[in-house]
Design a protein around this motif. Structure first.
Motif, PDB file in Angstrom:
ATOM      1  N   ARG A 213       5.008   2.078   1.132  1.00  0.00           N
ATOM      2  CA  ARG A 213       5.459   2.656  -0.598  1.00  0.00           C
ATOM      3  C   ARG A 213       6.201   2.940  -0.858  1.00  0.00           C
ATOM      4  N   THR A 227      -5.552   4.410  -3.422  1.00  0.00           N
ATOM      5  CA  THR A 227      -4.888   3.695  -3.114  1.00  0.00           C
ATOM      6  C   THR A 227      -3.758   3.266  -2.318  1.00  0.00           C
ATOM      7  N   ASP A 229      -2.064   2.766   1.728  1.00  0.00           N
ATOM      8  CA  ASP A 229      -2.039   1.768   2.076  1.00  0.00           C
ATOM      9  C   ASP A 229      -1.164   2.216   3.453  1.00  0.00           C
TER      10      ASP A 229
END
Length: 416
Positions: A213, A227, A229
């Motif tokens: 991100r 969300t 990751d």
């Protein structure tokens, strides 16, 4: 034989959100993120360009320049955090029986930067074997407790536990047992790690373990969010002074909490992935409760391993629900990795400190960066989302799990 009681009398922390235990605590309760673009090297070509580095840390503010040069960063961090913990415990080094003071430290990797730099220097040279004479002693994982003992003259048990991200929790459990069995009066324990390096970032990126991100590093560590990751790599150290209860009372020491139990288990499943049914995680929490002589309903707060990985977060919460049943819904669950990132071998130490300070202050730090509900997670669990919550904490659990399936868990209780 009757086991001796073990208490916490000193704390030291060097973290991405604060360079002392007080700064660390203030960062935790304010929901501060330690993630930012990497400054240690040019990360432009890396899939992940950010990490939770220490801020405004200069080792020579604490260590002699010549001595600092003989240490990898993970040892420097260990020295600084342990110095703070020893001072916090007000240990009198002139009168204490140093034969009965041990140093049991955790490190998942050790001197990764030292190893990396020596190999890079050799590869860039003419093939002549020119290596730093301190290469090996800077690199080896056991050198951190060695240096702590040398500086302070502590002559009790001295070694490093290596179990990936469970390393410093394993160190605490070993320290607990040495004191319980009467072999030590005091043990300096905890862990340190300094893996924000070219090799560290490259290796974890190759495994697809890290968040990518890059557009918003400060929100990248997002445990329990749909969300999420991957984890955010962190660095630093946490140090805890464990002491036999009567020894601490006799010298009038401040007692933060009692360490009442520790548990260990193995997933026996996969090199890096957790068991999908959380069998090893259930086992380690049950082992810890049994070791402490406590019941599931005694626990008020759990600082989870909670790394922000798609598989790990769900497996751990399922295991908590299985072990604690309906009581799980009344527990303040959190993941402080949302703020500090993942300190690997030092994670257990700084997260235990967070749990101890939550107990002392009656505040549970938040799990920050939560935005999207994960339908795989029980919505009735209190994950202490985004804001700290006031809560009387009498018993706190801290979980740590490592690559290789290593699981370790510690339980602290507020002293009556």
């Amino acid at each position: 034989m009757e086991l001796k009681r073990v208490v916490v009398t000193g704390l030291g922390a060097l973290t991405p959100i604060g360079n002392t235990k007080d700064e660390y605590w203030n960062g935790l309760i304010s929901g501060k993120s330690g993630a930012a673009p990497i400054t240690y090297f040019d990360a432009e070509k890396f899939k992940t360009k950010f990490a939770c580095e220490l801020k405004n840390f200069n080792p020579t503010d604490f260590l002699d320049r010549k001595e600092a040069r003989k240490m990898d960063r993970f040892t420097q961090y260990a020295m600084v955090a342990s110095d703070e913990a020893i001072a916090d415990a007000k240990l009198d080094l002139d009168t204490i029986n140093k034969l009965r003071v041990g140093v049991i430290w955790g490190a998942g990797i050790g001197g990764l930067e030292t190893f990396q730099d020596e190999v890079l220097n050799f590869a860039a040279g003419d093939g002549s074997p020119r290596f730093n004479p301190f290469f090996i002693p800077k690199m080896i994982a056991d050198i951190a407790p060695g240096n702590i003992s040398i500086k302070n003259g502590f002559m009790g048990p001295n070694y490093t536990t290596v179990s990936a991200c469970a390393s410093s929790a394993n160190a605490m459990i070993d320290a607990l047992n040495y004191i319980r069995l009467g072999h030590c009066d005091v043990v300096v324990t905890g862990g340190s790690e300094a893996a924000v390096t070219i090799a560290g970032m490259g290796g974890f990126n190759a495994m697809h373990a890290l968040s990518t991100r890059n557009e918003s590093p400060e929100t990248a560590s997002r445990p329990f969010d749909a969300t999420r990751d991957g984890f955010v790599l962190g660095e630093g150290a946490g140090a805890i002074i464990l002491e036999e209860y009567e020894h601490a009372k006799a010298r009038g020491a401040k007692i933060y909490a009692e360490l009442v139990g520790g548990g260990m288990s193995s997933d026996a499943h996969h090199m890096t992935a957790p068991h999908p049914d959380g069998i090893g995680v259930m086992a380690v929490m049950r082992n810890c409760l049994e070791n402490a002589g406590l019941k599931p309903e005694d626990v008020d707060h759990i600082n989870t391993h909670g790394t922000s990985t798609p598989l790990g977060d769900v497996a751990e919460l399922k295991a908590i629900t299985e072990v604690f049943g309906e009581h799980a819904k009344t527990i303040n669950i959190n993941s402080t990795k949302s703020m500090t990132g993942h300190l690997l071998g030092a994670a257990g130490a700084i997260e235990a400190i967070a749990s101890i300070l939550a107990m002392e202050n009656g505040i549970v730090p938040p799990t920050i960066n939560h935005e999207v509900v994960d339908e795989k997670i029980d919505p009735e669990l209190n994950l202490t989302l985004n804001k700290a919550q006031k809560r009387e904490v009498k018993v706190a659990m801290s979980n740590t799990f490592g690559f290789g399936g290593h699981n370790a868990c510690v339980l602290f209780r507020k002293l009556d």
